[in-house]
Design an enzyme around this catalytic site. Structure first.
Site, mmCIF file in Angstrom:
data_model
loop_
_atom_site.group_PDB
_atom_site.id
_atom_site.type_symbol
_atom_site.label_atom_id
_atom_site.label_comp_id
_atom_site.label_asym_id
_atom_site.label_seq_id
_atom_site.Cartn_x
_atom_site.Cartn_y
_atom_site.Cartn_z
ATOM 1 N N GLU A 161 35.260 42.656 38.796
ATOM 2 C CA GLU A 161 35.942 41.373 38.976
ATOM 3 C C GLU A 161 35.159 40.157 38.472
ATOM 4 O OE1 GLU A 161 37.535 40.927 42.922
ATOM 5 O OE2 GLU A 161 38.795 42.679 42.716
ATOM 6 N N GLU A 354 40.860 49.451 42.682
ATOM 7 C CA GLU A 354 40.950 48.983 44.076
ATOM 8 C C GLU A 354 42.389 48.623 44.387
ATOM 9 O OE1 GLU A 354 38.464 45.641 45.145
ATOM 10 O OE2 GLU A 354 36.728 46.508 44.135
HETATM 11 C C1 FCB Z 1 37.976 42.642 45.863
HETATM 12 C C2 FCB Z 1 36.513 43.016 45.804
HETATM 13 C C3 FCB Z 1 36.082 43.965 46.886
HETATM 14 C C4 FCB Z 1 36.770 43.671 48.208
HETATM 15 C C5 FCB Z 1 38.248 43.536 48.036
HETATM 16 C C6 FCB Z 1 39.021 43.291 49.300
HETATM 17 O O1 FCB Z 1 38.150 41.386 45.311
HETATM 18 O O2 FCB Z 1 36.197 43.611 44.582
HETATM 19 O O3 FCB Z 1 34.697 43.930 46.979
HETATM 20 O O4 FCB Z 1 36.192 42.590 48.816
HETATM 21 O O5 FCB Z 1 38.528 42.512 47.128
#
Ligand code: FCB
Length: 446
Positions: A161, A354
């Site tokens: 990110e 994620e």
């Molecule tokens: C993302 C992050 C991760 C976590 C999630 C909820 O932005 O990569 O570390 O905090 O959100």
């Protein structure tokens, strides 16, 4: 139903789970410093214990084994494995080696993120991403890690990110290091970050046989409220817009175009013509070396209607389903449109690195943690992912996260895990969603 090779995994990150923040020669990271300042973290918690994974990693692997994930995504703390004199730290390296060995033994493929936001403080003090040598430091760190994990790890993500690193860390300053950049510095730092990625890719390809490499940006897809072709195209344009919502460091194309298309978008050169960083042809070549996957973190989306040739951002109605964190509205179609848009532009197989839901989970009278909202979220999102996987190559899905953990500036109050953590006793309790996700992994049916 997902095909039999589809990867199901879970994700974590070093600072969010490991604890032991000064064990075995580990040096301080920007998060160690940032959490010391009263008020920076909502509940004034920090990463000093959290899930205690530095000590309990064998228990982590037991959970993963029980869940029967195909792969586990975790990140390496740069501060554990490299000393302040920029030398390898054997003890820190030994930890990740033990973890990777235990995973491989359990039949679980490690997926290693090299940078999940915990920049060494000593490097931040040398300028962090504004230091033109940062990519050399990152390449050296990558070299040390890949050599140490040789034979155990083939799959790497360079950076997690970049949007949050730059936008949250250097624009709105709610993340470490909380140092605001003006636009000129921002572009310079983004370019250096992309060079970190490029140099790391080169090192991984040289050091690791049969490597697979990606990087893992996040994005919030624009989701059309109707199925017309026009709405689709307008939402696609909006998704890749350089300065969407006036927040260019938080967008898709400023990072992914150079990486996958070999150059920044045209609008970038127009908008920033007076403050461009020094961008050479060699830089762009390095940054755009071929990758195996587009990883992407998707949690939510934004609805847009398209009427009378006008694209309009829609507000969420009162009472719309959401997690207990401001940005997490439940928009399952993000997992349909996101992969579609990305594939259309970049033409690479996609892995969801994620996706997850946070809530105020509690231990009930029966000593269990019932989390129907999370189960519903996972199932709704996976249904959309399954739908899109018939149209574009989607190779895997990692749930965020294995357990509740330190949610950055929101501290310990936001619980994303499949496993509940009692922060007083360290007890770990599998939530209902753990069993449902396990069943989905086993049957590949939602
Ligand atoms: C993302 C992050 C991760 C976590 C999630 C909820 O932005 O990569 O570390 O905090 O959100």
């Amino acid at each position: 139903m997902f095909n039999k090779d589809f990867i199901f995994g879970v994700s974590t990150a070093s600072y969010q789970i490991e604890g032991s923040i000064d064990a075995d020669g580990k040096c301080a990271s920007i998060w160690d410093e940032y959490t010391k300042v009263e008020g920076n973290i909502d509940d004034n918690s920090d990463g000093s214990v959290v899930c205690d994974s530095y000590i309990k990693y064998k228990d982590d692997v037991k959970l993963l084994k029980e869940l029967k994930v195909n792969s586990y995504r975790f990140s390496i703390a740069w501060t554990r494995v490299i000393t302040e004199n920029n030398k390898p730290n054997k003890k820190g390296l030994a930890y990740y080696k033990k973890l990777a060995k235990a995973l491989v033994k359990a039949g679980i493929k490690p997926l290693v993120t090299l940078y999940h936001w915990d920049m060494p403080q000593w490097l931040e003090e040398k300028g962090g991403f504004l230091n033109d040598k940062i990519s050399d430091y990152f390449a050296y760190y990558t070299d040390v890690v890949t050599k140490s994990l040789d034979g155990l790890v083939t799959d790497y993500i360079t950076i997690n990110e970049p949007q949050c690193i730059m936008f949250l860390g250097h624009k709105v300053c709610v993340h470490a290091p909380g140092v605001e950049y003006n636009d000129k510095d921002m572009l310079h730092a983004i370019h250096n970050l992309l060079l970190c990625h490029g140099k790391a890719v080169k090192v991984i390809r040289e050091n690791v046989k049969n490597s697979t490499i990606g990087f893992a940006p996040c994005s919030r897809p624009s989701v059309p409220t109707d199925d017309s072709v026009e709405a689709y195209h307008k939402c696609y344009d909006k998704y890749f817009e350089l300065d969407r919502d006036g927040e260019y460091p938080n967008n898709v194309s400023i990072y992914s175009d150079p990486i996958f298309l070999g150059d920044y978008p045209k609008e970038y050169y127009e908008k920033f013509k007076d403050i461009l960083p020094n961008i050479t042809k060699e830089d762009l070549k390095l940054i755009s070396q071929p990758l195996d996957y587009i990883y992407q973190n998707f949690y939510s989306g934004t609805y847009y209607s398209y009427n009378n040739k006008e694209l309009k951002k829609e507000k969420f109605p009162f009472g719309y389903p959401e997690g207990n964190i401001g940005w997490l509205q439940v928009v399952p179609k993000a997992l349909y449109y996101g992969p579609k848009f990305l594939y259309e532009r970049y033409r690479k197989p996609i892995i969801i690195s994620e996706n997850g839901f946070c809530n105020n989970d509690v231990v009930s009278l029966d000593n269990k943690v019932h989390d129907p909202e999370r189960i519903d979220y996972i199932r709704r999102y996976l249904l959309e992912l399954e739908r899109v996987s018939k149209e574009v190559p989607v190779k895997g899905y990692y749930y965020w996260s294995l357990f509740d953990n330190f949610e950055w500036h929101n501290g310990l109050k936001k619980r994303f895990g499949l496993v509940y953590i009692n922060y007083q006793t360290g007890e770990r309790i599998k939530k209902d969603s753990f069993y449902v996700f396990k069943r989905i992994i086993k049957t590949k049916k939602i």
